[in-house]
Design a protein around this motif. Sequence first.
Motif: not given
Length: 548
Positions: A228-244
């Motif tokens: 699940l984790v490997s697949n989750h990031y397979l198309h890249g990671g992202a971060f919330p604009v303005g922080g979590s």
Amino acid sequence: MARSDSIRSYKQHKLDPNESFDAIVIGSGMGGLTCAALLARDGERVLVLEKHYTAGGFTHVFKRSGYEWDVGIHYIGGVNHPRALLYTLFHYLSRGELEWADMGEIYDRVWFGDEHFDFRKGAENFKAGLKERFPEPEDQQAIDRYVELVKQANEASRTFFAEKAVPRAVSWVAGGRMRKKYLDFAGRTTREVLEELTRNEKLIGVLTAQYGDYGLPPGRSSFAMHALVSNHYLHGGAFPVGGSSRIAETVAETIGAAGGLVLTNAPVESLILERNAAVGVRMADGRELRAPNIISSAGVVNTYRKLVPEEAGRSLGLPQQLDAVQPSVAHMGLYLGFKESTADLGLNKTNYWIYPDGSYDHDKNVEAFVADVNADFPVVYVSFPSAKDPKWEERYPGRATVDIITLAPYEWFDRWKDSRWKKRGDDYEAFKEQISQRLLEVLYRYEPQLRGKVDHYELSTPLSTRDFVSYELGEIYGLSHDPARFEQRFLRPRTPIKNLYLTGQDIVTCGVGGALLGGMVTVSAMKGRDYISKARAAALQEIEAHSS
Ligand SMILES: Cc1cc2nc3c(=O)[nH]c(=O)nc-3n(C[C@H](O)[C@H](O)[C@H](O)COP(=O)(O)OP(=O)(O)OC[C@H]3O[C@@H](n4cnc5c(N)ncnc54)[C@H](O)[C@@H]3O)c2cc1C
């Protein structure tokens, strides 16, 4: 960016005794917020009660000395494209207000000493990148087969998790079939599955380098969780604009739009049961709040051990069910602040996973560290949040932050368990200082320009996790993601207590995406309708309307 008016403090906000809510949600983590927002989008008034002084559960941020740090988000997968499932679900929950910043081509960099391996965005790039480093034909085959298996396991997860929401009668008839395929993956450890693909320990070490994302090394984790984790990031990671904190802020607005509220500083003491039905909650100050449905996102252990009245729990056999599951790992987190901008410090978005030099056996490394704190850290994870948020420089000009994480058994901290935050004693502070300096040395090896530039640092321990996010043993991912966990049929939204539902990371899996899907499954079970499809379809329409 304004904070949400729908997040208030229980101490300051005077709840009208005549005010009524359609549901009460205990805990404002991603799971709880998801349930509340789904119900709100159907027009229901939901009250979310959060123990901590800030909303969001592990998605909360904390501020000190002019800095802000994210606690439980360093990257999220599946949000890099407007049609991606998680993107659409976040869009629905936040009514399009939450924005994502892509982390670029390389989301994770794995270090074994001076040698590094990059995890590249996109399945084909991921494979090609690793194949450059593992040119032997048998390794190349293993990489292809690995990605194939990861995809198959994810495919099989759909009916497995959907089964948690179907009515009891359907589960009784078709449950076994819906669960079986995934259990074939979930019942084996990650190491067992990878050893069928390759004997190359180095390749296994690299492919399992993200094990910190779910906390268990390959010899102990379920392959289903790894996949699940490997697949989750397979198309890249992202971060919330303005922080979590933007997650709780934007989702709370959705809850507020239907007349609901998120109250912080609002610890629930226990559930109120009448004739084996949940009818409300009793707050720590003795006040009783009632609603037709109660959803707990406080974790199944907290819910069954602390919130369900003891006698009722015992008569239903709830504590016994918990004997079949284990808590996940605990951690130490070093939060760093710098009085220079991210650009001036030369920091990038890519996360680092740093392992002992030339040592690819993660299980052995963990065992050695648990036995001796002076052994090499089995994993040091370094994240550069100020580089990931495009609004950071606007929010905190001329400043930068770095987070460092390593594993830590709760038992090391047991002797300080009765102490209070900031008053745990000199020996505790000395222990923390020693760990902090060791972690800093690891950082300086890979980012030497940071030496001498740290303006603020502080180390959190499992006791911090216990005190701020209410996990008794400082566990960071709820229940452990070992093969036994996936066998447990009680980890589902419906409980033996009428109108009491469970949600969050214990129902699907850890991860912000896992907790969100937990919320989706819970509301689907409550309402007898597939809320993933409903939310996705509505979001796609909204996205299309917005772009045309
Ligand atoms: C250090 C760290 C790094 C992480 N990094 C990532 C990452 O990069 N990407 C990712 O996807 N995931 C990450 N995770 C995991 C992710 O944050 C969690 O799996 C997810 O947020 C859990 O959501 P939840 O809703 O299930 O529970 P939680 O977020 O734990 O929320 C439960 C809430 O219930 C509240 N509560 C408990 N008892 C009571 C009570 N009696 N009354 C009222 N409130 C109560 C708690 O205070 C808490 O706020 C990370 C986690 C940690 C700890």
